[in-house]
Design an enzyme around this catalytic site. Sequence first.
Site, PDB file in Angstrom:
ATOM      1  N   PRO A   1       0.796  -1.234   0.000  1.00  0.00           N
ATOM      2  CG  PRO A   1       0.066  -0.916   2.198  1.00  0.00           C
ATOM      3  CD  PRO A   1       0.807  -1.888   1.321  1.00  0.00           C
ATOM      4  CB  CYS A   2       3.147   2.759  -2.446  1.00  0.00           C
ATOM      5  SG  CYS A   2       2.235   2.524  -3.983  1.00  0.00           S
TER       6      CYS A   2
END
Length: 303
Positions: free
Chosen positions: A216-217
Amino acid sequence: MQLVGHISEDVVMALYLGNLTAEDEQRLHRHVAECADCGREFALYREVLTGLEKLVQEMGGRQRAPLLRAAIKQTMRQRQIYYDLVPHPLTGPLWFASTAAGVCLAAFSEATPFEIEETLKAKQPEAWIIRDKKATAPIVAELRDYFQRRLTSFSAPIDWRFVPGGFTGRVLRLVSKIPYGQVYTYGEVAARLGNPRAVRAVGQALGANPIPIFIPCHRVVASDGKLGGFSAGTTIKRRLLELEGVRWPALTRQLDLFLPNENVKSTPFLGPDRCRTQRPRFRQAGAVAPRPVFFLVNPDLLQ
């Protein structure tokens, strides 16, 4: 081995391993019956697989042949990559792919299936690639639950072979631990990796993330209250953060286009910077409500 013509090794191996649907299998047999070149290629493949089956029978005998055949197919499946498309109004088309080890690609893209296969081939030339709705069904279900706020953590593992190594890999492994609905700044990621000045390098590493959402950047933001960058664009990043209930100062509410307004209420609270901010309070609406949202994740969770 990739022979010329319309028949590919990927399709033939999918047929042998039982990954083709009945409709696709019928389409394949109709094509090889009508196309002379493909008919010859298909006959060569069948000859090789027939030889393999004879070897299995000779080595395993009547009793052990089924076990040996199953073991061979299981080994062959390690080379397969399955992919499919999940369209959603929140993000647009989302292509993803997985191997026996886990998710290996997620791309917000208008690309064609051929382009997705070429991308996967470039990363793993020896792989057999097939679009398979049955094999990818569990991941599709999890993505749909995520977009409906019914899922806060994916159970599908990551195939880290497709993730760059070095500093980029260290950044992405750290970011993969940031929980749902919480954010971390680029500077804090750099500091946790022992190099507080590597803020720009952290941003570049996140831009190379081949598996967004699963890694989950989008949960890494700028320290000045801005969103920061995102490989699929800041609009999608904003929507993903709003979906998870994050109220970063620069966020504006746009989810009303996609989700019912009555599901979300906002109440003021004091954030870690002691400034009055907003935190959403979710009401049960036939789905599991996300956990309370904080601006910054507890660093102990990233140990």
